[in-house]
Design an enzyme around this catalytic site. Structure first.
Site, PDB file in Angstrom:
ATOM      1  N   HIS A 117      30.446  37.184 -10.274  1.00 28.47           N
ATOM      2  CA  HIS A 117      30.797  38.165 -11.370  1.00 28.47           C
ATOM      3  C   HIS A 117      32.296  37.391 -11.859  1.00 28.47           C
ATOM      4  CE1 HIS A 117      32.617  42.385 -12.703  1.00 28.47           C
ATOM      5  NE2 HIS A 117      32.631  41.402 -13.859  1.00 28.47           N
TER       6      HIS A 117
ATOM      7  N   SER B 129      30.073  44.218  -2.752  1.00 31.31           N
ATOM      8  CA  SER B 129      31.057  43.480  -3.373  1.00 31.31           C
ATOM      9  C   SER B 129      32.203  43.155  -2.215  1.00 31.31           C
ATOM     10  CB  SER B 129      31.697  44.235  -4.274  1.00 31.31           C
ATOM     11  OG  SER B 129      33.063  43.644  -4.591  1.00 31.31           O
TER      12      SER B 129
ATOM     13  N   GLY C 103      31.562  48.196  -3.376  1.00 27.35           N
ATOM     14  CA  GLY C 103      32.597  47.382  -2.675  1.00 27.35           C
ATOM     15  C   GLY C 103      33.141  48.195  -1.549  1.00 27.35           C
TER      16      GLY C 103
ATOM     17  N   MET D 246      35.225  37.158 -13.918  1.00 31.06           N
ATOM     18  CA  MET D 246      36.445  38.049 -14.875  1.00 31.06           C
ATOM     19  C   MET D 246      37.455  36.888 -14.968  1.00 31.06           C
ATOM     20  SD  MET D 246      36.148  41.425 -12.601  1.00 31.06           S
ATOM     21  CE  MET D 246      35.318  40.634 -11.142  1.00 31.06           C
TER      22      MET D 246
ATOM     23  N   ASP E  71      28.320  48.320 -11.816  1.00 32.67           N
ATOM     24  CA  ASP E  71      29.532  47.782 -10.898  1.00 32.67           C
ATOM     25  C   ASP E  71      30.682  48.732 -10.947  1.00 32.67           C
ATOM     26  OD1 ASP E  71      31.290  46.319  -9.349  1.00 32.67           O
ATOM     27  OD2 ASP E  71      31.231  44.709 -10.641  1.00 32.67           O
ATOM     28  N   GLY E  72      31.080  49.370  -9.858  1.00 33.94           N
ATOM     29  CA  GLY E  72      32.258  50.032  -9.845  1.00 33.94           C
ATOM     30  C   GLY E  72      32.051  51.453  -9.512  1.00 33.94           C
ATOM     31  N   GLY E  73      32.830  51.899  -8.232  1.00 32.77           N
ATOM     32  CA  GLY E  73      32.898  53.376  -7.922  1.00 32.77           C
ATOM     33  C   GLY E  73      31.417  53.840  -7.411  1.00 32.77           C
TER      34      GLY E  73
ATOM     35  N   ASP F  35      33.341  38.588  -6.679  1.00 36.64           N
ATOM     36  CA  ASP F  35      34.240  38.898  -7.820  1.00 36.64           C
ATOM     37  C   ASP F  35      35.520  37.825  -8.121  1.00 36.64           C
ATOM     38  OD1 ASP F  35      33.450  41.478  -8.878  1.00 36.64           O
ATOM     39  OD2 ASP F  35      33.653  42.388  -6.845  1.00 36.64           O
TER      40      ASP F  35
ATOM     41  N   HIS G 151      27.853  40.123  -3.928  1.00 39.18           N
ATOM     42  CA  HIS G 151      28.548  40.263  -5.228  1.00 39.18           C
ATOM     43  C   HIS G 151      29.929  39.921  -4.921  1.00 39.18           C
ATOM     44  CE1 HIS G 151      29.186  41.648  -8.973  1.00 39.18           C
ATOM     45  NE2 HIS G 151      30.573  42.092  -8.869  1.00 39.18           N
TER      46      HIS G 151
ATOM     47  N   MET H 176      30.010  47.522 -16.395  1.00 36.77           N
ATOM     48  CA  MET H 176      30.868  48.036 -15.735  1.00 36.77           C
ATOM     49  C   MET H 176      31.272  49.688 -15.720  1.00 36.77           C
ATOM     50  SD  MET H 176      32.171  45.396 -14.262  1.00 36.77           S
ATOM     51  CE  MET H 176      33.521  46.121 -13.375  1.00 36.77           C
TER      52      MET H 176
ATOM     53  N   GLY I  70      38.900  46.945  -6.866  1.00 34.20           N
ATOM     54  CA  GLY I  70      37.978  47.648  -6.030  1.00 34.20           C
ATOM     55  C   GLY I  70      38.466  49.083  -5.973  1.00 34.20           C
ATOM     56  N   GLY I  71      37.697  49.996  -5.726  1.00 38.73           N
ATOM     57  CA  GLY I  71      37.972  51.400  -5.162  1.00 38.73           C
ATOM     58  C   GLY I  71      38.542  52.308  -6.368  1.00 38.73           C
TER      59      GLY I  71
ATOM     60  N   GLY J 158      39.044  44.688 -12.696  1.00 37.88           N
ATOM     61  CA  GLY J 158      40.308  44.224 -11.803  1.00 37.88           C
ATOM     62  C   GLY J 158      40.315  44.693 -10.354  1.00 37.88           C
TER      63      GLY J 158
ATOM     64  N   MET K 265      38.374  36.636 -10.342  1.00 39.64           N
ATOM     65  CA  MET K 265      39.554  37.292 -11.068  1.00 39.64           C
ATOM     66  C   MET K 265      40.288  36.224 -11.177  1.00 39.64           C
ATOM     67  SD  MET K 265      39.714  41.015  -9.464  1.00 39.64           S
ATOM     68  CE  MET K 265      38.345  42.027  -9.428  1.00 39.64           C
TER      69      MET K 265
HETATM   70  O1  LIG Z   1      34.031  43.938 -10.333  1.00 42.25           O
HETATM   71  C1  LIG Z   1      34.624  44.732  -9.707  1.00 42.25           C
HETATM   72  C2  LIG Z   1      36.066  45.104 -10.061  1.00 42.25           C
HETATM   73  O2  LIG Z   1      36.545  44.555 -11.319  1.00 42.25           O
HETATM   74  C3  LIG Z   1      34.239  45.060  -8.246  1.00 42.25           C
HETATM   75  O3  LIG Z   1      32.797  44.596  -8.273  1.00 42.25           O
HETATM   76  C4  LIG Z   1      33.911  46.712  -8.000  1.00 42.25           C
HETATM   77  O4  LIG Z   1      35.177  47.126  -8.385  1.00 42.25           O
HETATM   78  C5  LIG Z   1      33.422  47.050  -6.869  1.00 42.25           C
HETATM   79  O5  LIG Z   1      34.419  47.762  -6.013  1.00 42.25           O
HETATM   80  P1  LIG Z   1      34.219  49.334  -5.734  1.00 42.25           P
HETATM   81  O6  LIG Z   1      32.820  49.495  -5.412  1.00 42.25           O
HETATM   82  O7  LIG Z   1      35.099  49.497  -4.717  1.00 42.25           O
HETATM   83  O8  LIG Z   1      34.548  49.969  -7.388  1.00 42.25           O
HETATM   84 FE   LIG Z   2      32.184  43.015  -9.710  1.00 46.63          FE
END
Ligand SMILES: O=C(CO)[C@H](O)[C@H](O)COP(=O)(O)O
Ligand SMILES: [Fe+2]
Length: 228
Positions: free
Chosen positions: A69, A10, A200, A71, A178-180, A37, A35, A140, A147-148, A145, A39
């Protein structure tokens, strides 16, 4: 049969001042898709990048699939712009569309692959009547919203449910998470049914200034975990 695993960095966590270079490095390190994102500070409380940046990556020479993606709300009016800008996949959140079936068809009519994104508390029942119009299901594993954030463990059970639905459909549909996602949980996420892994901060997190081979080693580590 499971589709081959795809690693999707990401770019939300990339160095935006050197975005083209960052994408080149991560693809050279073995990543499969980019990827992207988007927003809007309305559907989610953050503001990122739009079609101009997607087009700039294509002009820069990126040929890998770009996984957009969205949002954003409303969603339909930005879809043709992303298709023209070179998007491969376009995924959106069902809560952001007034007419989910129409939005899915719009994405395919624009020549892209279509996907539905499920927030942690969004029911998979949105798939019930549109499965044949979907190329990607994106779960998700954080609230969208930022990353991290940390992976929400309940996603594992939801992944197993989504995998069953996809297999029962007999259709070619990717299951993305997607996420963490990091090297230390990617193996368990695959075992729960995912075949496409967004990461990401897990890939770009520390940057590569301290170690120019950082992206190679982290992606190699992820591949080893996926191959176990
Ligand atoms: O869609 C996303 C947040 O809305 C990102 O793609 C996602 O959070 C990637 O970041 P990380 O891998 O750091 O969690
Ligand atoms: Fe994403």
């Amino acid at each position: 049969m499971m589709a081959p695993d795809l690693i999707a960095p990401s770019i939300l966590s990339a160095d935006f001042a050197r975005l083209g270079e960052e994408v080149d490095h991560v693809l050279a390190a073995g990543a499969d898709i980019v990827h992207f994102d988007v927003m809007d500070n309305h559907y989610v409380p953050n503001l990122t990048i739009g079609p101009l940046v997607c087009e700039a990556l294509r002009k820069h020479g990126v040929t890998a699939p770009i996984d957009v993606h969205l949002m954003v709300k409303p969603v339909d009016r930005i879809i043709p712009d992303f298709a023209a800008a070179g998007a491969t996949y376009i995924t959106f959140h069902p809560e952001a569309s007034e007419h989910i079936d129409r939005t899915l068809q719009l994405i395919r009519n624009e020549g892209c692959k279509a996907g539905l994104v499920f927030n942690p508390a969004t029911s998979l029942s949105y798939l019930d009547y549109v499965m044949d119009k979907v190329d990607m299901v994106l779960l998700m594993s954080v609230n969208p919203g930022f990353g991290g954030q940390s992976f929400i463990p309940e996603t594992m059970e939801k992944l197993r449910q989504a995998r069953k639905l996809i297999d029962a459909s007999g259709l070619e549909i990717r299951l993305e998470v997607d996420g963490g996602v990091k090297a230390d949980n990617i193996g368990a996420i695959k075992a729960a049914g995912a075949d496409t892994f967004v990461s990401g901060s897990g890939i770009f997190g520390k940057g590569r200034d301290s170690d120019p081979h950082r992206y190679d080693s982290i992606i190699q580590e992820m591949r080893q975990e996926l191959a176990r």
